[in-house]
Write an enzyme that holds these catalytic residues in place. Structure first.
Site: not given
Ligand code: ZN
Length: 385
Positions: A198, A341
């Site tokens: 992400d 991430h």
């Protein structure tokens, strides 16, 4: 050769490709109609088209195509040529089933006889050495015993020494189709799992792509819309290397309460990804995992599924690569969706953890797929010359 009186099949005009292809990317190619040649298995028309990634040859005879005519040396063959590559793909009969062969070797494909007088054959062009581009081709129907009898092979086109022009189309993945549950935390129980990243695209995304490419692992990147244009090259690289792009809102706002603003963020993020790559996502990761009924409804209305996760190593808190690896390995179970991430801050720890996470999960027997593969979504494909 067994010449028999065959029932003349009803010869209504049929479409070249199956009705099931209506939702698929398809091109029928040209339908080539033929004059009568008086042979036992007289070709009436032939067509070479494409459905998604497969070439489809449709052969229509003036009478029914009797399997018994093809079980002892009889064959219907496509001769196809592209630059220096030449392939002969033949349908024969073996026992009670049609068989597809290339140069006497079995070839993976699907053979159907939707009507008595029609044979339809489907296979991957790459399996016979064909690439996107133009080809030339012809078909010959040779029933049992025909090799010893003059004038019994039906050829399309009729004139020897001539071929039809055709084309293997280039296949582009332009999206996927969200279906089933509107919000998902994991896939079906099994050894297939999905790595998701992400908050990119960012300066760290390229290094992560290098690792994934080296280890041959697909992942899903949930991207923030407003960062996409500044990293357009890396965004295109994500798709080119077989990963999936998902929507992670325009500016990482908390959209959990839904409303028109949420719909706008979903729409604008898909639009910028589409304009940079030609691909429209069908999966959305709500920022902060903040979700609610209105947002989920708006997400599906925008053609997306809300994707949460079952594994969270809290890598964004930078606990150290060892902790990230240990947490992922401890939490991962069947059908896992693993959150990490590639943006939103320095991601050196996440990058360092990735190869060890992948090796550890592989040792436990897991294989990696994208989120839409994990959920069994259909790809949207486009065929281009
Ligand atoms: Zn995020």
């Amino acid at each position: 050769m067994r010449l028999r009186t065959l029932t003349i099949a009803a010869l209504a005009t049929a479409s070249v490709l199956p009705a099931a292809a209506a939702q698929a990317a398809s091109t029928g190619g040209a339908l080539h109609a033929l004059q009568s040649d008086g042979t036992p298995v007289e070709l009436q028309s032939v067509a070479l088209g494409q459905v998604n990634r497969d070439l489809v040859l449709t052969v229509r005879a003036t009478r029914s195509i009797d399997p018994a005519d093809f079980d002892d040396g009889g064959r219907i063959c496509l001769h196809v040529r592209q630059m220096q590559e030449a392939a002969v793909i033949c349908v024969t009969r073996s026992g009670t089933a049609w068989r597809l062969r290339r140069d006497q070797r079995a070839l993976a494909g699907v053979i159907g006889q939707p009507k008595a007088g029609i044979l339809r054959v489907r296979w991957r062009p790459a399996d016979v050495g064909l690439e996107p581009g133009s080809v030339s081709w012809r078909v010959a129907a040779t029933p049992d015993g025909c090799d010893r009898v003059a004038l019994c092979r039906s050829r399309a086109p009729r004139e020897s020494g001539t071929d039809y022009p055709g084309r293997v189309m280039r296949v582009s993945v332009v999206g996927c189709v969200a279906s089933g549950p509107t919000e998902v935390r994991r896939g079906a129980p099994g050894k297939r799992i999905a790595l998701t990243y992400d908050d990119g695209p960012s300066a760290d995304t390229a290094a992560l792509l290098d690792t994934l490419q080296r280890l041959d692992v697909p992942a899903t990147f949930f991207m923030i819309g407003r960062q996409v244009e500044a990293h357009a090259d890396v965004v295109r690289r994500v798709l080119a290397e077989g990963h999936e792009i998902g929507n992670h809102s325009w500016d990482h706002a908390d959209l959990g309460r839904g409303g028109a603003r949420a719909s706008r963020q979903l729409r604008e993020t898909n639009a910028v990804i589409q304009s940079v790559t030609g691909y429209t996502p069908c999966v959305f990761r709500p920022p902060y995992g903040s979700t609610g009924p209105d947002l989920v409804e708006r997400t599906r209305a925008a053609g997306l599924t809300s994707i949460l996760w079952s594994v969270d190593p809290l890598d964004w808190k930078r606990p150290g690569a060892d902790h990230i690896v240990a947490r992922v390995l401890r939490q991962t179970g069947p059908g896992a969706i693993i959150l990490s991430h590639d943006g939103g801050g320095p991601r050196a720890q996440t990058l360092a953890a990735a190869p060890r996470v992948i090796a550890g999960l592989r040792r436990r027997g897991y294989t990696f797929v994208t989120v839409s593969e994990l959920l069994g979504y259909r790809e949207r494909l486009e065929l281009r010359p």
